[in-house]
Design a protein around this motif. Structure first.
Motif, PDB file in Angstrom:
ATOM      1  N   THR A  12     -28.014 -25.518 -49.461  1.00 11.93           N
ATOM      2  CA  THR A  12     -26.953 -26.132 -50.262  1.00 11.93           C
ATOM      3  C   THR A  12     -26.044 -27.072 -49.488  1.00 11.93           C
ATOM      4  O   THR A  12     -25.377 -27.924 -50.091  1.00 11.93           O
ATOM      5  N   SER A  35     -32.896 -16.693 -53.096  1.00 11.12           N
ATOM      6  CA  SER A  35     -33.010 -16.160 -54.448  1.00 11.12           C
ATOM      7  C   SER A  35     -31.650 -15.914 -55.077  1.00 11.12           C
ATOM      8  O   SER A  35     -31.475 -16.089 -56.298  1.00 11.12           O
ATOM      9  N   LEU A  81     -29.116 -17.696 -54.843  1.00  9.08           N
ATOM     10  CA  LEU A  81     -28.589 -18.973 -55.330  1.00  9.08           C
ATOM     11  C   LEU A  81     -29.075 -19.287 -56.728  1.00  9.08           C
ATOM     12  O   LEU A  81     -28.372 -19.902 -57.533  1.00  9.08           O
ATOM     13  N   ASP A  82     -30.320 -18.899 -57.030  1.00  6.01           N
ATOM     14  CA  ASP A  82     -30.917 -19.200 -58.334  1.00  6.01           C
ATOM     15  C   ASP A  82     -32.035 -18.197 -58.584  1.00  6.01           C
ATOM     16  O   ASP A  82     -33.149 -18.355 -58.098  1.00  6.01           O
ATOM     17  N   ARG A  83     -31.721 -17.171 -59.369  1.00  5.27           N
ATOM     18  CA  ARG A  83     -32.696 -16.110 -59.614  1.00  5.27           C
ATOM     19  C   ARG A  83     -33.843 -16.561 -60.513  1.00  5.27           C
ATOM     20  O   ARG A  83     -34.814 -15.828 -60.688  1.00  5.27           O
ATOM     21  N   LYS A  84     -33.748 -17.751 -61.097  1.00  2.81           N
ATOM     22  CA  LYS A  84     -34.832 -18.277 -61.916  1.00  2.81           C
ATOM     23  C   LYS A  84     -35.808 -19.132 -61.118  1.00  2.81           C
ATOM     24  O   LYS A  84     -36.884 -19.472 -61.610  1.00  2.81           O
ATOM     25  N   ARG A  85     -35.448 -19.481 -59.903  1.00  2.61           N
ATOM     26  CA  ARG A  85     -36.310 -20.318 -59.075  1.00  2.61           C
ATOM     27  C   ARG A  85     -37.280 -19.445 -58.294  1.00  2.61           C
ATOM     28  O   ARG A  85     -36.929 -18.362 -57.836  1.00  2.61           O
TER      29      ARG A  85
END
Length: 576
Positions: free
Chosen positions: A63, A433, A435-439
């Motif tokens: 980030t 993960s 940072l973005d649990r959908k990625r």
């Protein structure tokens, strides 16, 4: 009134910090309580502080925002060190908040007391203990600004009775984190252009410092008809759709890079502090571009150093350069790279060991008919999302990713590529993960690295971090095995007595999948990547797989042959 702990947490949230990693305890209880009440920040409690530091560093790398980890008095703080050294070596902005004994007990050899300022002095660019509220705003400002300016590590130590003290009336910390854009001196640009124009052939070595200058890098390579060797960290952002790139150099590299270096009249290094001088050409005219003057010439002698950011430096340099129309140097390098890739690709076919050539080779390097690691890496590459984040453990896992995983789309890549630590891939995946649990987050784990911090599989479960952990389970410390063999030594001390890692994962709450049949590999990888939640794919890979450097010396080749002979004699003697 606001306490020091509350002000620290509020300031971090204002900076965009989204999670803080660590283990709760005593001196830091006021800070974790403030996090509990701050909706913008998630507390993630790890089972080991080393994992916390790796996770925070991963978030900072992805980030550009400050990563934050915590360790309480004594052992808790000390456990952060390895992950913090990785952040230091990766030039990553990380703030470590460490606990300390109460002020009244300072210097008395109190229970768990260690001198944090001395312990962290080498790893941190800023290290200080807050001893009074009046110091607080200024010290927090300095810590954050130094971490960003490095970028690097800052350590703030908080004695047990200080966090709950009220902040001074004069206000909160004021953070300034903007950095300048650097351009080289005009006379240095002129000197560099003169050397490049005079050179018949140019080879570029491009590092992560040029990732944000993709257009300028590609335009200059086209202008100079130059093959481009990418450092591993430059794969992300510069590998895809790049007709000039020829892969990596060093132990993970390929013969094309060595040939491109040797055939160049001039080496142009852009945004790289490539740490292996033995793989760089000798006696070659060299121009280096880097935003840090301290990096110029410290790996190989440099004729002209351009201190500046890659984008503006390359744009200014190109204006001064004559085009090179002869493509023979580029075409030869690309041809060598393509030929090497084709040889590598035959190993990813599950049926390869059943072919005539495969049967002959497998008698030497796959006697147990186990899954080839090349096939595993290639299967993951094919099936993973185009925006997946990959992490790799140090060692052979990195070799296979380097050779068989392409950074297409918006894929990202993390690893301990400067420190070379074990056990980094899994905790870095946890950080990504969160940072973005959908990625999709995919970790290439060595069995040695994974088992070193095995307890933090529980962190993935507890905080619902859907990481996909791909374990190259060869029962070996593979890179050490290769080092021994290259030195002419028989393998010793590298064998690992592994459990069924998939079963261990299932007992901890993850989905565990184990595969040993090459014919079932593709199906197993697809299932692992498609299954919701955290998944561990335990793949029994070939421990005898050979990965020689791109240009092994005669001594290394002879050492490898002698080692294999010694292993054979030992094996024959054992069997009687």
């Amino acid at each position: 009134m606001t306490t020091i702990a509350e002000q620290i947490v509020a300031t971090l949230a204002d900076l965009g910090v989204r999670s803080v990693w660590g283990v709760v305890g005593d001196a830091l209880n006021p800070v974790t309580d403030a996090i509990r009440r701050e909706e913008r920040i998630e507390w993630i409690g790890t089972r080991h502080e080393e994992a916390a530091a790796f996770a925070a560093g991963a978030q900072a790398q992805l980030t550009g925002t400050l990563g934050v980890c915590m360790g309480t008095v004594g052992p808790g703080a000390i456990h952060l060190l390895n992950g913090l050294y990785d952040a230091k070596k990766s030039h990553t902005p990380v703030l470590a908040i460490c606990g300390q004994v109460p002020l009244a007990e300072s210097g008395s050899d109190y229970f768990q007391e260690v001198d944090n300022d001395a312990v962290f002095r080498d790893v941190a660019e800023f290290c200080h203990t807050i001893t009074s509220p009046s110091q607080f705003p200024r010290l927090l400002e300095q810590a954050v600004q130094v971490a960003y300016a490095g970028p690097g590590v800052a350590v703030l130590t908080l004695p047990g009775d200080v966090g709950s003290m009220d902040t001074p009336k004069e206000g909160s910390a004021r953070i300034n984190i903007r950095r300048p854009v650097l351009t080289p001196r005009l006379d240095d640009l002129d000197r560099a252009a003169e050397l490049i124009n005079a050179a018949g052939t140019v080879t570029m070595l491009v590092g992560m410092g040029a990732r944000e200058a993709r257009d300028e890098v590609l335009a200059l390579a086209e202008h100079l008809s130059a093959p481009m060797v990418l450092t591993l960290k430059a794969k992300e952002g510069l590998e895809r759709d790049n007709p000039h790139q020829i892969g990596q150099s060093g132990l993970i590299g390929n013969p094309a890079t060595r040939e491109a270096f040797d055939a160049a009249d001039l080496l142009l290094m852009v945004g790289t502090d490539f740490p292996y001088p033995q793989w760089l050409p000798t006696g070659t005219t060299t121009v280096q571009i880097d935003h840090k003057a301290t990096h110029i010439g410290r790996r190989t002698p440099v004729d002209v150093g351009l201190v500046g950011d890659a984008g503006p430096s390359l744009a200014a340099l190109r204006e001064r350069l004559e085009p090179k129309w002869d493509h023979k140097h580029l075409e030869k390098a690309r041809s060598a790279y393509t030929t090497w890739q084709q040889r590598q690709l035959r190993l990813i076919d599950p049926a390869y060991d059943a072919s005539l050539l495969g049967k002959i080779q497998s008698r030497l390097d796959n006697t147990d008919k186990r899954i080839r690691p090349e096939a595993l890496a290639a299967a993951v590459d094919q099936l993973a999302d185009d925006d997946a984040v990959f992490t790799t453990d140090t060692g052979m896992s990195t070799v296979w990713l380097s050779r068989f995983v392409t950074m297409r789309g918006t894929r990202r890549l993390l690893g301990s590529y400067n420190l070379g630590s074990m056990a980094n891939a899994m905790p870095q995946a946890l950080g990504a993960s969160a940072l973005d649990r959908k990625r999709q987050i995919v970790a290439f784990c060595g069995d040695g690295g994974l088992t070193m911090l095995l307890g933090d599989l529980l962190t993935a479960v507890a905080y619902e971090l859907p990481v996909k952990l791909i374990v190259f389970d060869n029962g070996r410390l593979g890179m050490v095995k290769l080092e021994q063999e290259q030195g002419g030594l028989p393998e010793f001390g590298t064998e690992l007595a592994n459990p069924d890692l998939a079963a261990v994962a299932r007992s901890m709450g993850l989905t565990g999948i184990r595969v040993s049949d090459p014919a079932q590999l593709g199906e197993a990888v697809a299932k692992a990547l498609a299954t919701p939640g955290p998944v561990l794919l335990d793949v029994l890979t070939n421990p005898e797989e050979i990965s020689l450097p791109p240009k092994a010396t005669a001594a290394e080749a002879w050492g490898f042959a002698i080692a294999k002979l010694k292993e054979g004699l030992i094996s024959a003697g054992d069997k009687d």
